[in-house]
Motif scaffolding. Sequence first.
Motif, PDB file in Angstrom:
ATOM      1  N   GLN A 367      36.654  29.305  73.067  1.00 17.83           N
ATOM      2  CA  GLN A 367      37.648  30.373  73.288  1.00 17.83           C
ATOM      3  C   GLN A 367      38.355  30.700  71.971  1.00 17.83           C
ATOM      4  N   LYS A 368      38.716  29.629  71.233  1.00 17.66           N
ATOM      5  CA  LYS A 368      39.391  29.853  69.949  1.00 17.66           C
ATOM      6  C   LYS A 368      38.436  30.519  68.964  1.00 17.66           C
ATOM      7  N   GLN A 369      37.191  30.081  68.981  1.00 20.74           N
ATOM      8  CA  GLN A 369      36.200  30.677  68.081  1.00 20.74           C
ATOM      9  C   GLN A 369      36.026  32.169  68.375  1.00 20.74           C
ATOM     10  N   LEU A 370      36.003  32.500  69.686  1.00 19.85           N
ATOM     11  CA  LEU A 370      35.826  33.900  70.083  1.00 19.85           C
ATOM     12  C   LEU A 370      36.994  34.742  69.569  1.00 19.85           C
ATOM     13  N   LEU A 371      38.196  34.207  69.721  1.00 21.91           N
ATOM     14  CA  LEU A 371      39.398  34.920  69.277  1.00 21.91           C
ATOM     15  C   LEU A 371      39.376  35.129  67.760  1.00 21.91           C
ATOM     16  N   ILE A 372      39.085  34.046  67.039  1.00 21.58           N
ATOM     17  CA  ILE A 372      39.096  34.110  65.568  1.00 21.58           C
ATOM     18  C   ILE A 372      37.979  35.025  65.059  1.00 21.58           C
ATOM     19  N   LEU A 373      36.796  34.898  65.647  1.00 19.98           N
ATOM     20  CA  LEU A 373      35.662  35.726  65.194  1.00 19.98           C
ATOM     21  C   LEU A 373      35.918  37.205  65.463  1.00 19.98           C
ATOM     22  N   THR A 374      36.495  37.507  66.646  1.00 21.03           N
ATOM     23  CA  THR A 374      36.783  38.905  66.985  1.00 21.03           C
ATOM     24  C   THR A 374      37.811  39.459  65.997  1.00 21.03           C
ATOM     25  N   GLN A 375      38.839  38.647  65.744  1.00 23.11           N
ATOM     26  CA  GLN A 375      39.900  39.063  64.811  1.00 23.11           C
ATOM     27  C   GLN A 375      39.319  39.295  63.413  1.00 23.11           C
ATOM     28  N   ARG A 376      38.498  38.356  62.957  1.00 26.06           N
ATOM     29  CA  ARG A 376      37.918  38.470  61.617  1.00 26.06           C
ATOM     30  C   ARG A 376      36.992  39.680  61.518  1.00 26.06           C
ATOM     31  N   SER A 377      36.187  39.867  62.548  1.00 27.12           N
ATOM     32  CA  SER A 377      35.254  40.994  62.546  1.00 27.12           C
ATOM     33  C   SER A 377      36.021  42.321  62.574  1.00 27.12           C
ATOM     34  N   PHE A 378      37.099  42.355  63.334  1.00 25.16           N
ATOM     35  CA  PHE A 378      37.908  43.570  63.433  1.00 25.16           C
ATOM     36  C   PHE A 378      38.547  43.899  62.076  1.00 25.16           C
ATOM     37  N   VAL A 379      39.114  42.871  61.435  1.00 32.14           N
ATOM     38  CA  VAL A 379      39.734  43.060  60.106  1.00 32.14           C
ATOM     39  C   VAL A 379      38.667  43.540  59.116  1.00 32.14           C
ATOM     40  N   ASN A 380      37.501  42.911  59.160  1.00 34.75           N
ATOM     41  CA  ASN A 380      36.415  43.277  58.248  1.00 34.75           C
ATOM     42  C   ASN A 380      35.990  44.726  58.459  1.00 34.75           C
ATOM     43  N   MET A 381      35.801  45.101  59.732  1.00 35.50           N
ATOM     44  CA  MET A 381      35.331  46.462  60.015  1.00 35.50           C
ATOM     45  C   MET A 381      36.382  47.498  59.629  1.00 35.50           C
ATOM     46  N   SER A 382      37.651  47.197  59.917  1.00 35.40           N
ATOM     47  CA  SER A 382      38.680  48.200  59.646  1.00 35.40           C
ATOM     48  C   SER A 382      38.941  48.360  58.149  1.00 35.40           C
ATOM     49  N   ARG A 383      38.618  47.305  57.357  1.00 35.48           N
ATOM     50  CA  ARG A 383      38.821  47.427  55.906  1.00 35.48           C
ATOM     51  C   ARG A 383      37.598  48.000  55.198  1.00 35.48           C
ATOM     52  N   ASP A 384      36.481  48.013  55.894  1.00 34.00           N
ATOM     53  CA  ASP A 384      35.256  48.503  55.276  1.00 34.00           C
ATOM     54  C   ASP A 384      35.149  50.009  55.515  1.00 34.00           C
ATOM     55  N   ALA A 385      35.239  50.759  54.425  1.00 29.21           N
ATOM     56  CA  ALA A 385      35.242  52.221  54.547  1.00 29.21           C
ATOM     57  C   ALA A 385      33.991  52.728  55.263  1.00 29.21           C
ATOM     58  N   GLY A 386      32.848  52.083  54.998  1.00 28.52           N
ATOM     59  CA  GLY A 386      31.586  52.536  55.572  1.00 28.52           C
ATOM     60  C   GLY A 386      31.474  52.250  57.058  1.00 28.52           C
ATOM     61  N   TYR A 387      32.173  51.247  57.510  1.00 24.37           N
ATOM     62  CA  TYR A 387      32.027  50.803  58.892  1.00 24.37           C
ATOM     63  C   TYR A 387      32.755  51.739  59.862  1.00 24.37           C
ATOM     64  N   TYR A 388      34.034  51.987  59.598  1.00 28.99           N
ATOM     65  CA  TYR A 388      34.848  52.784  60.530  1.00 28.99           C
ATOM     66  C   TYR A 388      35.107  54.199  60.016  1.00 28.99           C
ATOM     67  N   TRP A 389      35.755  54.249  58.844  1.00 23.90           N
ATOM     68  CA  TRP A 389      36.416  55.490  58.452  1.00 23.90           C
ATOM     69  C   TRP A 389      35.448  56.596  58.052  1.00 23.90           C
ATOM     70  N   ILE A 390      34.428  56.269  57.254  1.00 28.06           N
ATOM     71  CA  ILE A 390      33.473  57.313  56.857  1.00 28.06           C
ATOM     72  C   ILE A 390      32.713  57.791  58.090  1.00 28.06           C
ATOM     73  N   ARG A 391      32.402  56.844  58.991  1.00 27.09           N
ATOM     74  CA  ARG A 391      31.669  57.230  60.202  1.00 27.09           C
ATOM     75  C   ARG A 391      32.516  58.136  61.088  1.00 27.09           C
ATOM     76  N   ILE A 392      33.816  57.841  61.165  1.00 31.41           N
ATOM     77  CA  ILE A 392      34.695  58.685  61.989  1.00 31.41           C
ATOM     78  C   ILE A 392      34.680  60.116  61.444  1.00 31.41           C
ATOM     79  N   LEU A 393      34.755  60.221  60.111  1.00 32.99           N
ATOM     80  CA  LEU A 393      34.753  61.529  59.474  1.00 32.99           C
ATOM     81  C   LEU A 393      33.448  62.279  59.772  1.00 32.99           C
TER      82      LEU A 393
END
Length: 548
Positions: A367-393
Amino acid sequence: MEIEVEGDNGGGGGGVGGNGGGDHDHRRLVAYLVWEDLTVVVPSFRGGATRRLLHGVTGYAEPGRIMAVMGPSGSGKSTLLDSLAGRLPRNVIMTGSVRINGQRRLHGGIAYVTQHDVLLGTLTVKETLTYSAHLRLPTTMTKEEVNGIVEETILEMGLQNCANGFIGNWHIRGISGGEKKRLSIALEILTQPRLLFLDEPTSGLDSASAYFIIQTLKNTACNGRTVISSIHQPSSEVFALFDHLLLLSGGETVYHGEAKRAVEFFAEAGFPCPSRRNPSDHFLRCINSSFDTIRNTSMGSHKPHSQEIKKLSDPLMNLATADIKATLVEKYKCSKYATKARSRIREISNIDGLEIEKKGGSQAGWQKQLLILTQRSFVNMSRDAGYYWIRILVYTVLSICVGTVFYDVGASTGYTAIMGRVNCGGFITGFMTIMAVGGFPSFIEEIKVFNRERLNRHYGNAVYIVSNFLSSFPFLFVTSFATITIVFFMGKIRSGFDYYIYLCLVLLSCMATVESCMMVVASLVPNYMMGIVVGVGFSVRNNYFLTI
Ligand SMILES: Nc1ncnc2c1ncn2[C@@H]1O[C@H](COP(=O)(O)OP(=O)(O)OP(=O)(O)O)[C@@H](O)[C@H]1O
């Protein structure tokens, strides 16, 4: 019975373990590693010849000691480390035995630092270590305790000056190569594994950094851990830090024993190390087939002084390196060093009460691993311009373009209007699925990290898949929602039935995009569970089509 590690043997004697002082616990299990007659073969493929990567290599590694695995490029250093750590690729066949504390199966307490640094570029050094610590340290540990360990490791690896710096990727200028290497090592020593493998930890580093890293690893070994590191041409200062040496050439053992006695072995075999030459340079010159003869290299690089000329006139020194290597291999087999290694292996096999950790790599709950991994993946995706922001545009611009194609398709009763809606739905779904490709470069980077962590048993596959799904879902939902809203708004698709199609499409698009990501995972990671997840994804998608 557990072996308690007490007192500092400083990498000196052949006793059981090192010390446990100054760390988080005072009792620590130790790891004795023994490998016998290890042969690794690449089977013949399409009529080609069978290739031997390792030829009956035998050896041992003990706690409190740091061992260097040296040899020319392609001599089998990485293959040996992979064999010992149980990480050989599937296309090779291994025979012989590898035992840790007398047991064949390797469980937890093992860490492997790969040759190439695989890290998430969007995180800072401290974040990387903190997430990793939370993923692996026991769930019972408080946040303060985990942070304490992270801070201690940062200091131990000399990373305090770049602790808040980003690691760096294609659009973020990050920390230096040496700092990345130290971070990779820090990640693995964080949980104090008893057995640490490192594949060329000093490659590409300046001599001061290389010395610092090996010194830190030696300290790690002195704390009762077993450290095995492959290394390319260490300086004499760095070489002097190693307790044991395993010299390989063409997959065969040229020397295995105390590092400081290797010079003696070479002299006894008829290939003495010239004065003022770095011993490791001399060893590699003797066994590296890139050099035709010792004479050629000596003469080519510098004018030999009188003592060297005297040695070069020795008939043995005029042999081809292949012959020198063969001589050394044969001399080693019947040398006192090989006899000593065999008797030490017997002694180790007779040590009673050695235990190994029964658990896997991580001590955190899923459960803790799931929480930490989701959080880390979310932070990674939101900071990666190619992952979220350029695609949204890109999604927004393309939705407006698609909206113009289906502009004002009319009321939902006419045949043309119904066909327009069907085409529009099909177009959006296909469009969303194909656009998932935009996130693949970043996703593949993440997969490399996943592979490293999976092989080091930081967490299980299922936890990763679910966390990846959870972290990408909000983004997918928002983009699907926005895309379909724009197209529907421009097409004036607004009747009661349209709203039903609208909702189905949003969910279907999310599902289709997530499914595309899963397919990449499945293609990169040979794992049946991934296949099942993708299969479920397909069936859900097909069911949606049927529903619509
Ligand atoms: N899975 C594999 N399939 C086929 N050949 C392989 C495989 N793994 C390694 N080899 C070959 O075995 C030889 C030894 O490779 P290995 O990576 O162990 O060498 P190395 O000593 O670590 O080299 P370097 O110092 O350059 O990293 C190489 O020629 C390599 O091409």
